[in-house]
Design a protein around this motif. Structure first.
Motif, PDB file in Angstrom:
ATOM      1  N   ALA A   1      75.794 -46.572  18.997  1.00  0.00           N
ATOM      2  CA  ALA A   1      76.345 -45.245  18.727  1.00  0.00           C
ATOM      3  C   ALA A   1      77.707 -45.421  18.089  1.00  0.00           C
ATOM      4  O   ALA A   1      78.414 -46.398  18.372  1.00  0.00           O
ATOM      5  CB  ALA A   1      76.456 -44.413  20.006  1.00  0.00           C
TER       6      ALA A   1
ATOM      7  N   GLY B   1      70.656 -41.522  22.008  1.00  0.00           N
ATOM      8  CA  GLY B   1      69.501 -41.119  21.221  1.00  0.00           C
ATOM      9  C   GLY B   1      68.297 -41.974  21.544  1.00  0.00           C
ATOM     10  O   GLY B   1      67.261 -41.484  21.968  1.00  0.00           O
ATOM     11  N   THR B   2      68.461 -43.286  21.388  1.00  0.00           N
ATOM     12  CA  THR B   2      67.384 -44.227  21.671  1.00  0.00           C
ATOM     13  C   THR B   2      67.952 -45.488  22.304  1.00  0.00           C
ATOM     14  O   THR B   2      68.982 -46.017  21.863  1.00  0.00           O
ATOM     15  CB  THR B   2      66.630 -44.619  20.385  1.00  0.00           C
ATOM     16  OG1 THR B   2      66.075 -43.451  19.781  1.00  0.00           O
ATOM     17  CG2 THR B   2      65.501 -45.595  20.696  1.00  0.00           C
TER      18      THR B   2
ATOM     19  N   ALA C   1      64.060 -42.564  25.229  1.00  0.00           N
ATOM     20  CA  ALA C   1      64.993 -41.506  24.840  1.00  0.00           C
ATOM     21  C   ALA C   1      66.260 -41.595  25.689  1.00  0.00           C
ATOM     22  O   ALA C   1      66.204 -41.886  26.887  1.00  0.00           O
ATOM     23  CB  ALA C   1      64.340 -40.139  25.014  1.00  0.00           C
ATOM     24  N   SER C   2      67.395 -41.346  25.048  1.00  0.00           N
ATOM     25  CA  SER C   2      68.672 -41.447  25.733  1.00  0.00           C
ATOM     26  C   SER C   2      69.549 -40.259  25.372  1.00  0.00           C
ATOM     27  O   SER C   2      69.699 -39.927  24.188  1.00  0.00           O
ATOM     28  CB  SER C   2      69.385 -42.748  25.345  1.00  0.00           C
ATOM     29  OG  SER C   2      70.738 -42.742  25.753  1.00  0.00           O
ATOM     30  N   GLU C   3      70.148 -39.638  26.387  1.00  0.00           N
ATOM     31  CA  GLU C   3      71.072 -38.533  26.116  1.00  0.00           C
ATOM     32  C   GLU C   3      72.352 -39.034  25.478  1.00  0.00           C
ATOM     33  O   GLU C   3      72.973 -38.324  24.682  1.00  0.00           O
ATOM     34  CB  GLU C   3      71.391 -37.794  27.417  1.00  0.00           C
ATOM     35  CG  GLU C   3      70.211 -37.039  28.015  1.00  0.00           C
ATOM     36  CD  GLU C   3      70.603 -36.252  29.253  1.00  0.00           C
ATOM     37  OE1 GLU C   3      71.822 -36.202  29.561  1.00  0.00           O
ATOM     38  OE2 GLU C   3      69.711 -35.692  29.911  1.00  0.00           O
TER      39      GLU C   3
END
Length: 204
Positions: free
Chosen positions: A155, A121-122, A116-118
């Protein structure tokens, strides 16, 4: 196209200049010497070794790489190099696991994990092995295998691919989490005001 800035954690990563002359450094030797003086001021023998390592890192820049990132944590537990490539106009449905293994013919079973990444997302990371003859500048002289860690995220319209290949599997193991953490320090800039603000923060 979306722009970006990377706020490297200088306790772990050193950004290698894209070319020389760069800022106050006329060449790679001057950069390596200045870096070594700052990092290890009180130990001539260790400083000389650090300078040689820095010069080696500065001399190795593949053509398709946007950033050379030297993993040289303050505690000296490992040293390695990661290459970051950034691609634009990436479709929203890009399969990160496919990207993480693209072009890698691993002699051993790869391990792929999603995190998970802020920011993204992933983030997907693949650990595999590669034949040195597949990645060496002189394939006919290379034998054996090396470890490979590839970490990817996407992103907006950008795809970030961070690669590290090393014969020292312990070094790669130490680099795995910092490579994931690095993605949280990438800031996506979607308009001119965001770019201006980012540049202002970098030069302060």
């Amino acid at each position: 196209m979306t722009d970006y800035v990377i706020d490297l954690d200088d306790r772990e990563w050193i950004g290698v200049p894209p070319a020389f002359p760069y800022l106050e450094w006329p060449d790679a030797a001057a950069w390596a010497a200045a870096l070594a003086d700052a990092a290890i001021p009180g130990d001539p023998e260790r400083r000389a070794a650090f300078e040689r390592a820095a010069l080696n890192v500065a001399s190795d820049r593949p053509q398709d790489v946007d950033h050379v990132l030297w993993f040289a944590p303050e505690d000296g537990r490992a040293m390695g190099v990661a290459f970051l490539s950034v691609y634009g106009e990436v479709p929203a449905e890009v399969d990160l696991e496919d990207v993480a293994m693209l072009g890698i013919d691993s002699p051993t079973a790869p391990q792929i994990a999603s995190h998970a990444s802020e920011r993204f997302g992933t983030v997907v990371q693949a650990a595999a092995t590669v034949r040195l003859s597949d990645v060496a500048a002189e394939p006919e002289a290379a034998q054996g295998v090396a470890g490979s860690i590839r970490t990817v995220a996407a992103a907006s319209d950008l795809l970030f691919v961070l690669n590290a290949v090393d014969e020292d599997i312990v070094t790669l193991a130490v680099m795995q989490q910092p490579m994931i953490d690095l993605f949280e320090r990438i800031e996506l800039l979607t308009d001119d005001d965001a770019v201006t603000d980012a540049v202002r923060r970098l030069v302060q």
